[in-house]
Design an enzyme around this catalytic site. Sequence first.
Site, PDB file in Angstrom:
ATOM      1  N   ASP A 153       0.856  -1.189   0.000  1.00 31.47           N
ATOM      2  CA  ASP A 153       0.000   0.000   0.000  1.00 31.47           C
ATOM      3  C   ASP A 153       0.891   1.237   0.000  1.00 31.47           C
ATOM      4  OD1 ASP A 153      -2.316   1.768   0.557  1.00 31.47           O
ATOM      5  OD2 ASP A 153      -3.322  -0.087   1.085  1.00 31.47           O
ATOM      6  N   HIS A 203      -3.798   6.404   2.880  1.00 32.70           N
ATOM      7  CA  HIS A 203      -4.462   5.161   2.485  1.00 32.70           C
ATOM      8  C   HIS A 203      -3.864   3.939   3.174  1.00 32.70           C
ATOM      9  CE1 HIS A 203      -5.701   2.014  -0.472  1.00 32.70           C
ATOM     10  NE2 HIS A 203      -6.720   2.806  -0.708  1.00 32.70           N
ATOM     11  N   SER A 250     -11.101  -0.647  -1.225  1.00 28.60           N
ATOM     12  CA  SER A 250      -9.835  -0.578  -0.460  1.00 28.60           C
ATOM     13  C   SER A 250     -10.064  -0.825   1.022  1.00 28.60           C
ATOM     14  CB  SER A 250      -9.208   0.812  -0.599  1.00 28.60           C
ATOM     15  OG  SER A 250      -8.499   0.938  -1.790  1.00 28.60           O
TER      16      SER A 250
END
Length: 817
Positions: free
Chosen positions: A163, A237, A599
Site C-alpha cells: 500500500d 491510504h 480498499s
Amino acid sequence: MIAAEFLCIFIVLFTIFILGRAEVYIVTVEGEPIISYRGGDNGFEATAVESDEKIDTTSELVTSYARHLEKKHDMLLGLLFERDTYKKLYSYKHLINGFAVHITPDQAEILQRAPGVKSVERDWKVRRLTTHTPEFLGLPTGVWPTGGGFDRAGEDIVIGFVDSGIYPHHPSFGSHHTDPYGPVPKYRGKCEVDPDTKRSFCNGKIIGAQHFAEAAIAARAFNPAVDFASPLDGDGHGSHTAAIAAGNNGIPVRMHGHEFGRASGMAPRARIAVYKALYRLFGGFVADVVAAIDQAVHDGVDILSLSVGPNSPPATTKTTFLNPFDVTLLAAVKAGVFVAQAAGNGGPFPKTLVSYSPWITTVAAAIDDRRYKNHLNLGNGKILAGIGLSPATHGNRTFTLVAANDVLLDSSVMKYSASDCQRPEVLNKNLVEGNILLCGYSFNFVTGTASIKKVSETAKSLGAAGFVLAVENVSPGTKFDPVPVGIPGILITDVTKSMDLVDYYNTSTTRDWTGRVKSFKGTGTIGDGLMPILHKSAPQVALFSARGPNIKDFSFQDADLLKPDILAPGSLIWAAWSPNGTDEANFVGEGFALISGTSMAAPHIAGIAALVKQKHPYWSPAAIKSALMTTTTKLDRASRPLQAQQYSETEAMKLVTATPFDYGSGHVNPRAALDPGLIFDAGYEDYLGFLCTTPGIDIHEIRNYTNQPCNYSMGHPYNFNTPSITVAHLVKTQVVTRTVTNVAEEETYSMSARMQPAIAIEVNPPAMTLKPGASRKFTVTLTVRSVTGTYSFGEICMKGSRGHKVNIPVIAQGNWR
C-alpha cells in the site's frame, strides 16, 4: 580539443535522449524461481516447496540459488547492452524468475528475441482502490473470545500490506499500551530507518517496513518531497487499511473535540508488515508492486492485503489470469499466503472488476448499518435534510443566513469565485460573523481542489455560527460522504432541497437597484449530526463496488469463475490516517479519516482471515477462503434478501435485489467462518488445471509463466474446486464436480439445490456422511430449459446434522450451442 569536447557533449545528449525514451519492462526468463526449482541447474540443490508450504529463505540452498539467478539476470543484460544504456531495477527470484529493467523500446525488442527470454512486458500502472465494523460483524462477542479475547486476536499472525506505507506514530499501531510483543521467528523482514529522525519504523506491532520505488523513479513520477523515500505514509491510504485489518483495539476516534467511538482492527493483536509501493499523486507501477509482493513472501507473511489493482484489464496479455502481477500472487498462494484484493471501485456497472484470478480472494464493498444524517430548519418552517457530521447551532436561537456571493469584499469580486467558500480573505468578516454562511458546492469539490474541511475553516475564521453547502447541480456518479467538522455545518445533497433554500433566501433578502443586499432577513438553524442512525437495511452493496461477471481476457469474454468472492464493509469506515496524508482533502492533517472504497473492504477480509489462520494454522489459503465464502449471509438485518445500490433511469440512486455478481457468495460472517464444517480445498495443481482448461489460453503462455506443462486437466474450468459454480456458456446439459472435506466431527449432510426456471439443477448424492478429515465428491447437473440471454442464479445448500450449514452460489447462462 574542441572536437573532443563536442564529441563528449554529443554522447551525453544522445544518452539523455535514449534514456528519455526508455520505459520500464518486466522480463521473465527460463529457469525455475526458488519456489518451484527442483534441482538440476549447475549442481544447485532443489529449493521447491510443496503447495501451501513456506520457503526457508535463510537456508544456504535458497540464498546461493538466489545469487545464481541474479547473476544470470545481470549476465544476460551485460551481454546484450552497453552498461550505461540500461538500468536493472529489480531481480525477481522467489515467486517468478525475471527482472524489471529500464530500457528503450528498441532494446526491449532485442531482449524479446534473446535466447532464454520468455516474456517482455511493458510496466503498467496500478491505483489505490479507495470503527464501527467490529461490532457490526460480531467480533467482540462472537469471535475474539474464542481466541483469548481482543488482546490475543490474531496473535503472531503477520499481515503484509502492499500500500502507501504507514504512519508508525499513530496510537492504532502503538506497542507501549499493550502486552509486550515477542519475536516472530518465522518472519524475516527488515525495518527501514526514517532518514529524518533516524528511528526505526518498527516497534513490535509493526514488524517490518520497506519501500519500493525503483520503477516510479525510472518513470520520473516519484517526488521525494511529497512521496517520501521511506515507508512513511505520504497519502493516508496505507495507514487506513493497516488499521482496519490489524489496528489496536479501543483507540478513541477524536476529531474537533468529539469522540466518534473507539476504533479496532479485525485482528487487533496481528503484526503489521509494510511494503510501500503506492504513492500520492500517481498510484504505483506493477514492477514495484511485484517486487513488494516477492519480498513479503520471502519475509514470511501469512496474509497479504492488497487494496491495489490495475487501471483496466492488462491489454498486453491475452488473458486476465496470466500477467506478472497475478502470476506472482499465484506463487504467493503456493507458498501458503492468503491473498485478499479489493474488487475495484468501477460499480455499479457490469464487468468492472480489476481482480480476476481464482487464487485471489476478491472483496466487494458493503454499506453497514450506520448512517449520518442532519437537517437545516428554515425560518419559513421547512426542514431540509442533508448530511453533516457536526454539532448543532447554539440553544434555541435562530441565525441569519448570508450567502458568500453577497458578502464579498469589493476588491475580490473579479479575482475569485467566492461561492465555494475556500478563501476567507475575500469575504467580509463583519457581515459573516454570528451568521450562517451559505456556500455553493461547485465542480471543484468533485475534483478535490475544494473541500468541505476548507469551508469549515473559512466559516470558523470569519466567526460564522455555521455553514450550509448547497448542491445546485450534480454530476452523475458524484458520491457525497459525511465529513466531520468542528462547527455546525450541513451539506444539502438533494438539488430540489437546495432550490428550496435558494428560493427562501432570495425572497427574504431585500436588495437595492444594483442588486446589493440592503438587509438579510432569512433565518435558520442546523441540527446535531454527530450521532449515527442505525438502519436495519444493512448490509447493502455499495454503489461504487465493482460488479461481475468476471472476465477472462481483455476483450471482456466471460470467465467460468465467479467474482467478486465475498462482500465486506467498505463504506464510511473510520480508521487511522496519516497527518501527512493528502489522499482525501477533507482529512488533511487529521489523525483519523472516514472514507469509502473496496480498499476498505479488502483489509476487513485480511484481518478476519488472520483470525481463521490463528485458529487453524495449517489450513491452506484455499481452505481459509472457502471457510469465509461458505458461511456468508445473503440477508440483511431485517432478514430480507441483500440489496444493491444501482442507478435509476434518471441517474438517481435506487435499490435493487442483489445477485452474486454484486456480492459473490454473500456478506462475511466471521463467527461462522471459524467453524465452517466443510471446506472446498484447492492447491497449486488445481489452479494450473483451471488455467489449462480455460479456452483461449495458449498452453505455451501457461508454461512461460508457471514453468509447468499442462498435465493437469479437470475437463472444464468450471470444475475447479471453488465454493461457487459458474458456467458462462451452458449448452444442453453439463455435469459439474466438487469435492468437500470435513474439518469438524463426523456429520451427515443433506443436499438441496434451487435455480431460476431457465436452468434445471440437480445435485447428487442427496445426502452424505463424512468422518473427520474425510473428503467426498458430489456432482451438480445443469440443463438448459430456455435461452433467455441472461444469467440464472441459484444455490446449493448443504445442511449438517450437527448444525453446520454450507451454501454455494450457482450461476449459469444457457446457450443453444
